[in-house]
Design a protein around this motif. Structure first.
Motif, PDB file in Angstrom:
ATOM      1  N   ILE A   1     -51.211  58.095 -38.447  1.00 25.39           N
ATOM      2  CA  ILE A   1     -50.038  58.935 -38.690  1.00 25.39           C
ATOM      3  C   ILE A   1     -49.588  58.721 -40.128  1.00 25.39           C
ATOM      4  O   ILE A   1     -49.679  57.618 -40.668  1.00 25.39           O
ATOM      5  CB  ILE A   1     -48.904  58.565 -37.707  1.00 25.39           C
ATOM      6  CG1 ILE A   1     -49.357  58.812 -36.277  1.00 25.39           C
ATOM      7  CG2 ILE A   1     -47.629  59.329 -38.017  1.00 25.39           C
ATOM      8  CD1 ILE A   1     -48.382  58.301 -35.230  1.00 25.39           C
ATOM      9  N   ASP A   2     -49.079  59.760 -40.752  1.00 17.43           N
ATOM     10  CA  ASP A   2     -48.551  59.655 -42.106  1.00 17.43           C
ATOM     11  C   ASP A   2     -47.034  59.871 -42.044  1.00 17.43           C
ATOM     12  O   ASP A   2     -46.552  60.989 -42.237  1.00 17.43           O
ATOM     13  CB  ASP A   2     -49.216  60.700 -43.011  1.00 17.43           C
ATOM     14  CG  ASP A   2     -48.835  60.536 -44.467  1.00 17.43           C
ATOM     15  OD1 ASP A   2     -48.416  59.430 -44.851  1.00 17.43           O
ATOM     16  OD2 ASP A   2     -48.948  61.523 -45.214  1.00 17.43           O
TER      17      ASP A   2
ATOM     18  N   GLY B   1     -47.444  40.171 -39.508  1.00 14.00           N
ATOM     19  CA  GLY B   1     -47.219  40.381 -40.940  1.00 14.00           C
ATOM     20  C   GLY B   1     -48.362  41.126 -41.596  1.00 14.00           C
ATOM     21  O   GLY B   1     -48.145  41.955 -42.483  1.00 14.00           O
ATOM     22  N   LEU B   2     -49.585  40.852 -41.159  1.00 15.45           N
ATOM     23  CA  LEU B   2     -50.745  41.568 -41.698  1.00 15.45           C
ATOM     24  C   LEU B   2     -50.668  43.053 -41.372  1.00 15.45           C
ATOM     25  O   LEU B   2     -50.922  43.899 -42.244  1.00 15.45           O
ATOM     26  CB  LEU B   2     -52.030  40.956 -41.144  1.00 15.45           C
ATOM     27  CG  LEU B   2     -53.333  41.608 -41.583  1.00 15.45           C
ATOM     28  CD1 LEU B   2     -53.520  41.487 -43.091  1.00 15.45           C
ATOM     29  CD2 LEU B   2     -54.510  40.972 -40.849  1.00 15.45           C
ATOM     30  N   PHE B   3     -50.304  43.380 -40.149  1.00 17.56           N
ATOM     31  CA  PHE B   3     -50.194  44.792 -39.767  1.00 17.56           C
ATOM     32  C   PHE B   3     -49.084  45.503 -40.535  1.00 17.56           C
ATOM     33  O   PHE B   3     -49.261  46.623 -41.020  1.00 17.56           O
ATOM     34  CB  PHE B   3     -49.964  44.940 -38.263  1.00 17.56           C
ATOM     35  CG  PHE B   3     -51.185  44.675 -37.446  1.00 17.56           C
ATOM     36  CD1 PHE B   3     -52.355  45.378 -37.651  1.00 17.56           C
ATOM     37  CD2 PHE B   3     -51.167  43.700 -36.462  1.00 17.56           C
ATOM     38  CE1 PHE B   3     -53.491  45.133 -36.901  1.00 17.56           C
ATOM     39  CE2 PHE B   3     -52.288  43.440 -35.701  1.00 17.56           C
ATOM     40  CZ  PHE B   3     -53.460  44.159 -35.917  1.00 17.56           C
ATOM     41  N   VAL B   4     -47.935  44.854 -40.650  1.00 15.72           N
ATOM     42  CA  VAL B   4     -46.832  45.465 -41.398  1.00 15.72           C
ATOM     43  C   VAL B   4     -47.223  45.608 -42.864  1.00 15.72           C
ATOM     44  O   VAL B   4     -46.992  46.646 -43.481  1.00 15.72           O
ATOM     45  CB  VAL B   4     -45.530  44.640 -41.240  1.00 15.72           C
ATOM     46  CG1 VAL B   4     -44.434  45.176 -42.157  1.00 15.72           C
ATOM     47  CG2 VAL B   4     -45.055  44.658 -39.795  1.00 15.72           C
TER      48      VAL B   4
ATOM     49  N   VAL C   1     -44.684  49.253 -34.480  1.00 17.53           N
ATOM     50  CA  VAL C   1     -44.674  50.564 -35.145  1.00 17.53           C
ATOM     51  C   VAL C   1     -45.798  50.636 -36.181  1.00 17.53           C
ATOM     52  O   VAL C   1     -46.495  51.653 -36.281  1.00 17.53           O
ATOM     53  CB  VAL C   1     -43.303  50.846 -35.799  1.00 17.53           C
ATOM     54  CG1 VAL C   1     -43.358  52.057 -36.722  1.00 17.53           C
ATOM     55  CG2 VAL C   1     -42.236  51.033 -34.729  1.00 17.53           C
ATOM     56  N   SER C   2     -46.016  49.559 -36.914  1.00 13.22           N
ATOM     57  CA  SER C   2     -47.075  49.537 -37.920  1.00 13.22           C
ATOM     58  C   SER C   2     -48.452  49.705 -37.287  1.00 13.22           C
ATOM     59  O   SER C   2     -49.288  50.462 -37.787  1.00 13.22           O
ATOM     60  CB  SER C   2     -47.032  48.235 -38.718  1.00 13.22           C
ATOM     61  OG  SER C   2     -45.848  48.158 -39.466  1.00 13.22           O
ATOM     62  N   VAL C   3     -48.703  49.005 -36.197  1.00 13.73           N
ATOM     63  CA  VAL C   3     -49.989  49.147 -35.493  1.00 13.73           C
ATOM     64  C   VAL C   3     -50.143  50.572 -34.978  1.00 13.73           C
ATOM     65  O   VAL C   3     -51.213  51.179 -35.096  1.00 13.73           O
ATOM     66  CB  VAL C   3     -50.106  48.127 -34.351  1.00 13.73           C
ATOM     67  CG1 VAL C   3     -51.314  48.417 -33.473  1.00 13.73           C
ATOM     68  CG2 VAL C   3     -50.183  46.716 -34.898  1.00 13.73           C
ATOM     69  N   PHE C   4     -49.080  51.124 -34.432  1.00 11.16           N
ATOM     70  CA  PHE C   4     -49.089  52.491 -33.926  1.00 11.16           C
ATOM     71  C   PHE C   4     -49.472  53.481 -35.040  1.00 11.16           C
ATOM     72  O   PHE C   4     -50.327  54.342 -34.860  1.00 11.16           O
ATOM     73  CB  PHE C   4     -47.696  52.812 -33.367  1.00 11.16           C
ATOM     74  CG  PHE C   4     -47.595  54.123 -32.654  1.00 11.16           C
ATOM     75  CD1 PHE C   4     -48.023  54.253 -31.347  1.00 11.16           C
ATOM     76  CD2 PHE C   4     -47.044  55.228 -33.283  1.00 11.16           C
ATOM     77  CE1 PHE C   4     -47.920  55.459 -30.681  1.00 11.16           C
ATOM     78  CE2 PHE C   4     -46.929  56.434 -32.632  1.00 11.16           C
ATOM     79  CZ  PHE C   4     -47.369  56.553 -31.329  1.00 11.16           C
TER      80      PHE C   4
ATOM     81  N   GLY D   1     -36.950  46.271 -41.959  1.00 13.49           N
ATOM     82  CA  GLY D   1     -36.799  45.692 -40.626  1.00 13.49           C
ATOM     83  C   GLY D   1     -37.620  44.428 -40.450  1.00 13.49           C
ATOM     84  O   GLY D   1     -37.165  43.451 -39.845  1.00 13.49           O
ATOM     85  N   TRP D   2     -38.835  44.422 -41.000  1.00 15.69           N
ATOM     86  CA  TRP D   2     -39.685  43.229 -40.933  1.00 15.69           C
ATOM     87  C   TRP D   2     -39.045  42.075 -41.699  1.00 15.69           C
ATOM     88  O   TRP D   2     -38.950  40.964 -41.177  1.00 15.69           O
ATOM     89  CB  TRP D   2     -41.061  43.546 -41.486  1.00 15.69           C
ATOM     90  CG  TRP D   2     -41.914  42.322 -41.659  1.00 15.69           C
ATOM     91  CD1 TRP D   2     -42.195  41.681 -42.814  1.00 15.69           C
ATOM     92  CD2 TRP D   2     -42.567  41.584 -40.630  1.00 15.69           C
ATOM     93  NE1 TRP D   2     -42.983  40.593 -42.578  1.00 15.69           N
ATOM     94  CE2 TRP D   2     -43.227  40.505 -41.240  1.00 15.69           C
ATOM     95  CE3 TRP D   2     -42.650  41.726 -39.246  1.00 15.69           C
ATOM     96  CZ2 TRP D   2     -43.967  39.580 -40.523  1.00 15.69           C
ATOM     97  CZ3 TRP D   2     -43.395  40.808 -38.534  1.00 15.69           C
ATOM     98  CH2 TRP D   2     -44.040  39.748 -39.171  1.00 15.69           C
TER      99      TRP D   2
END
Length: 135
Positions: A103-104, A25-28, A94-97, A116-117
């Motif tokens: 990436i923007d 959740g933190l990453f998202v 995907v968020s970590v990536f 999705g989260w």
């Protein structure tokens, strides 16, 4: 002696899953919050972490129905848990990536990750609650 050890191990496992969900959740939250200015708050990050913690705590280790002829229909709780876990962890990945590679992405992709989260953790929460009510 074995029962208290097993109970303690199960508590450790549940707390670990909740922490993994909170980290996801933190990453998202960091990815979505950095892209959508209205969501750049500590409260938003805490909400995303809380949803992840609750979802992973309740939804990953749902009690399964027995495999026999009397229970041959689809277990909705098990399916919701599996699909919710897939959605939640995929959006966290995907968020970590995006964060690590700087990436923007297009705003549509960011909204898709956010939706999705939310869908994933809500599916986990519903699955966990449903599975525990049938006991």
């Amino acid at each position: 002696m074995r029962y208290p050890v097993r109970k303690t191990a199960h508590i450790f496992e549940r707390v670990g899953l909740a922490m993994a969900g909170a980290a996801c959740g933190l990453f998202v939250g960091a990815h979505v919050g950095s892209s959508i200015p209205q969501l750049t708050t500590q409260g938003f990050l805490l909400l995303m972490m809380a949803l992840g913690g609750i979802g992973f705590y309740l939804g990953i280790d749902t009690p399964q129905m027995p495999f026999d002829d009397a229970h041959s229909h689809i277990d909705a709780a098990e399916f919701l848990s599996a699909a919710g876990t897939l959605f939640a962890t995929l959006t966290a990945f995907v968020s970590v990536f995006v964060i690590v590679l700087r990436i923007d992405p297009h705003m549509g992709w960011t909204w898709l990750v956010f939706i999705g989260w939310i869908v994933g953790v809500v599916m986990q929460i519903v699955a966990g609650a449903k599975a525990r009510m049938r006991k």
